[in-house]
Design a protein around this motif. Structure first.
Motif, PDB file in Angstrom:
ATOM      1  N   ARG A  97      86.207 130.649 -28.430  1.00  0.00           N
ATOM      2  CA  ARG A  97      84.903 130.654 -27.764  1.00  0.00           C
ATOM      3  C   ARG A  97      85.056 130.801 -26.252  1.00  0.00           C
ATOM      4  NH1 ARG A  97      83.470 127.377 -32.182  1.00  0.00           N
ATOM      5  NH2 ARG A  97      84.320 125.471 -31.319  1.00  0.00           N
ATOM      6  N   ASP A 136      77.661 134.484 -27.250  1.00  0.00           N
ATOM      7  CA  ASP A 136      77.728 133.951 -28.613  1.00  0.00           C
ATOM      8  C   ASP A 136      78.192 134.968 -29.644  1.00  0.00           C
ATOM      9  OD1 ASP A 136      76.934 131.508 -27.719  1.00  0.00           O
ATOM     10  OD2 ASP A 136      74.822 131.776 -28.211  1.00  0.00           O
ATOM     11  N   ALA A 151      78.267 128.329 -31.129  1.00  0.00           N
ATOM     12  CA  ALA A 151      78.503 126.917 -31.468  1.00  0.00           C
ATOM     13  C   ALA A 151      78.758 126.710 -32.964  1.00  0.00           C
ATOM     14  CB  ALA A 151      77.308 126.082 -31.032  1.00  0.00           C
TER      15      ALA A 151
END
Length: 190
Positions: A39, A45, A67
């Protein structure tokens, strides 16, 4: 034996999707630790995909997206538990939904079988062990989430078939790359 690792991130979507490599060293660690590193390698994202291969033994795919939790698939979880990346595979459910047997579990089971019948159960007269290395582990030793690439173009069925039928991990990951549209990039990183 050598390892090959690559980290890829898609840009765009659908037929317009291009892939780029991400410069990151993949350290052995838990899925969460590797997920944090993946990440941190991209600034949004987007999905990030790590490809790991142990020459002539196994391949693994690790995916994270924003996430969302880290998703992992490994073609031979038993062999992978003896590798530098063992912590990544330690908690994965096996193909049967049972915990992945470690090499120590297999050795203990073999020893118990030997003690119980006074023989070494290494197969039938034809020499067929019915398992890898005579360890009592079934041929389908893949583990993890086979659906982790379905939305990108590689179905769970194809991934499991590659894990169970391919004897060359590099060949299997190239096939995955062809389905995702990143085979040329993956090969250029070798």
């Amino acid at each position: 034996m050598a390892y090959f690792t690559a980290v890829l991130a898609p840009e765009g979507s659908g037929d317009d999707r291009d892939w780029r490599s991400v410069d990151i060293d993949l350290e052995a660690g838990s899925p969460d630790e590797l997920g944090d590193a993946l990440r941190g390698a991209v600034d949004d994202d987007r999905p990030v995909l790590a490809v790991l291969e142990r020459e002539d033994e196994w391949f693994a795919l690790v995916r994270t997206e924003g996430a969302l939790e880290v998703r992992v698939f490994v073609s031979d979880a038993v062999a992978a538990t003896e590798s530098a990346y063992a912590p990544l595979f330690a908690e994965l459910p096996a193909a049967t939904g049972q915990p992945v047997p470690t090499p120590e579990d297999s050795d203990a089971a073999d020893a118990a079988d030997d003690d119980a019948d006074g023989q070494d159960d290494t197969g039938d007269a034809a020499g067929d062990t019915g398992s890898r290395g005579g360890s009592g582990v079934a041929e389908d030793v893949w583990a993890g989430d086979p659906d982790l690439l379905t939305d990108l173009g590689c179905s769970a069925d194809v991934l499991v078939r590659l894990a169970t039928s391919s004897t060359d991990p590099a060949e299997a990951t190239v096939r995955v790359g062809e389905l995702l549209g990143c085979a040329d990039l993956l090969e250029s990183l070798r």
